[in-house]
Design an enzyme around this catalytic site. Structure first.
Site, PDB file in Angstrom:
ATOM      1  N   SER A   1     -10.358   0.569  -3.271  1.00  0.00           N
ATOM      2  CA  SER A   1      -9.854   1.117  -2.019  1.00  0.00           C
ATOM      3  C   SER A   1      -8.449   1.657  -2.208  1.00  0.00           C
ATOM      4  O   SER A   1      -7.782   1.349  -3.186  1.00  0.00           O
ATOM      5  CB  SER A   1      -9.802   0.021  -0.957  1.00  0.00           C
ATOM      6  N   CYS A   2      -8.029   2.412  -1.216  1.00  0.00           N
ATOM      7  CA  CYS A   2      -6.675   2.940  -1.165  1.00  0.00           C
ATOM      8  C   CYS A   2      -5.677   1.790  -1.306  1.00  0.00           C
ATOM      9  O   CYS A   2      -5.874   0.761  -0.670  1.00  0.00           O
ATOM     10  CB  CYS A   2      -6.464   3.632   0.175  1.00  0.00           C
ATOM     11  N   PRO A   3      -4.600   1.902  -2.073  1.00  0.00           N
ATOM     12  CA  PRO A   3      -4.164   3.109  -2.783  1.00  0.00           C
ATOM     13  C   PRO A   3      -4.576   3.123  -4.246  1.00  0.00           C
ATOM     14  O   PRO A   3      -4.045   3.923  -5.012  1.00  0.00           O
ATOM     15  CB  PRO A   3      -2.641   2.992  -2.679  1.00  0.00           C
ATOM     16  N   MET A   4      -5.515   2.260  -4.641  1.00  0.00           N
ATOM     17  CA  MET A   4      -5.784   2.115  -6.070  1.00  0.00           C
ATOM     18  C   MET A   4      -6.270   3.380  -6.774  1.00  0.00           C
ATOM     19  O   MET A   4      -5.856   3.638  -7.904  1.00  0.00           O
ATOM     20  CB  MET A   4      -6.746   0.938  -6.305  1.00  0.00           C
TER      21      MET A   4
ATOM     22  N   ASN B   1       0.829  -1.194   0.000  1.00  0.00           N
ATOM     23  CA  ASN B   1       0.000   0.000   0.000  1.00  0.00           C
ATOM     24  C   ASN B   1       0.876   1.261   0.000  1.00  0.00           C
ATOM     25  O   ASN B   1       0.720   2.154  -0.838  1.00  0.00           O
ATOM     26  CB  ASN B   1      -0.891  -0.046   1.254  1.00  0.00           C
TER      27      ASN B   1
END
Lengths: 131, 207
Positions: free
Chosen positions: B19-22, A22
């Site tokens: 969702s983050c980080p997409m 992430n």
């Protein structure tokens, strides 16, 4: 000079892998230079069999449904995306020796090196993180 | 909010349900597919994208135009910056090799070492003046009379000296050269606590 993000991934498991990827992906999206140094159980994340190795322990199964609901990509996709985004992966030579791993046990495009290689990058990093 | 840009969007990237980080990852890819000055529309349902898109534009130099809420969907609008605006971190253009520096050192030359005092003390080029990067602005204030002079700047690996060169340049010092190879590859004369040596710092213990 672009920003630099230095990450150490020292734990295995799906949860750690998500946290590392992430930040790595978000960093790469801001044109930062990102390096991840995988050591000890962290090597599971870049193992050729990562899909099988990166599991959630029984007490963390509640994440499974949530991850699907939040449409978080499979961890193997995120690892691939990070590599495609230019994130540099370094596998710890010492851990590989300890575990008897060779480069063939790892995904393609991984550099194998020692702590000094990571430090050389991390000395000039703007952000350093450990997972 | 001025929503004229709704009609202007040149491309739309759909991050709904992601969702983050997409959303940021996909935005980053999509922005390269439009020309500078054109507008990208980002559709997202992730509430975190409202803050993240703005942070991303601040970091990358693109222009955040605004967000329109449409039911559960956030529509973010971003104008792609001109190429030079997206490279705020461009390197200082004037650089000098060790060879150039050595030749220049035969005459009286201004050489600043912007490493920390301990690094400087452990081994530095004899004529180098210690000005840690954090002190460079003070040095500039006190040395305005040197603004027209040729100045070389060195650090360990060429990164801090690059930053120092840019600060010097911004303050009217236009003849500053980054010694890009840094002290880590320096093989010329070096001053260590016990005297002067001609070898690199790491081989300087024989006296």
């Amino acid at each position: 000079m672009s920003k630099r993000i230095a990450i150490i991934a020292s734990q295995g498991g799906m949860e750690t892998a998500f946290k590392v990827m992430n930040i790595a992906l978000a960093g790469a999206a801001t044109d930062a230079e990102v390096q991840v140094f995988f050591t000890f159980d962290g090597l599971d994340i870049i193992h050729v069999n990562a899909a099988e190795k990166l599991t959630l322990p029984a007490e963390k199964q509640h994440y499974v449904e949530g991850l699907q609901k939040a449409n978080v990509p499979p961890i193997t996709d995120m690892i691939q995306m990070a590599q495609e985004s230019g994130v540099r992966f370094i596998a710890c030579q010492m851990t590989m020796d300890v575990l008897g791993l060779t480069k063939e046990d790892l995904m393609d495009g991984i550099d194998v090196a020692g702590a000094m290689t990571f430090l050389d990058f991390a000395y000039d990093a703007d952000v350093s993180l450990t997972f | 909010m001025n929503i004229d840009f709704l009609q202007e969007a040149n491309k739309t990237v759909d991050c709904q349900g992601l969702s983050c980080p997409m959303p940021i990852v996909k935005t980053k890819r999509a922005i390269t597919e439009i020309h500078p000055g054109q507008v990208l529309e980002v559709l997202a349902t992730d509430p975190g994208s409202v803050a993240d898109v703005q942070s991303w534009t601040r970091r990358t130099g693109h222009e955040y135009l605004g967000t329109v809420e449409d039911g559960p969907t956030f529509k973010h609008y971003i104008r792609r910056a001109a190429l030079e605006q997206t490279e705020p971190d461009k390197k200082h253009p004037l650089t000098a090799s060790h060879e150039t520096l050595l030749a220049a050192m035969e005459q009286d030359v201004q050489l600043l070492d912007v490493r920390e005092p301990l690094e400087y003390a452990a081994g530095h080029i004899p004529s180098a003046v210690s000005v840690p990067l954090g002190q460079i602005k003070n040095w500039i204030t006190e040395h305005q009379h040197l603004a027209q002079q040729k100045i070389f700047v060195v650090c360990h690996s060429g990164n801090r000296s690059d930053t120092a060169c840019k600060i010097l340049h911004e303050h009217g010092f236009h003849r500053v050269f980054n010694v890009v190879e840094g002290m880590r590859k320096w093989t010329g004369p070096i001053q260590v606590p016990n005297g002067t040596h001609s070898g690199p710092a790491s081989h300087s213990k024989e006296s």
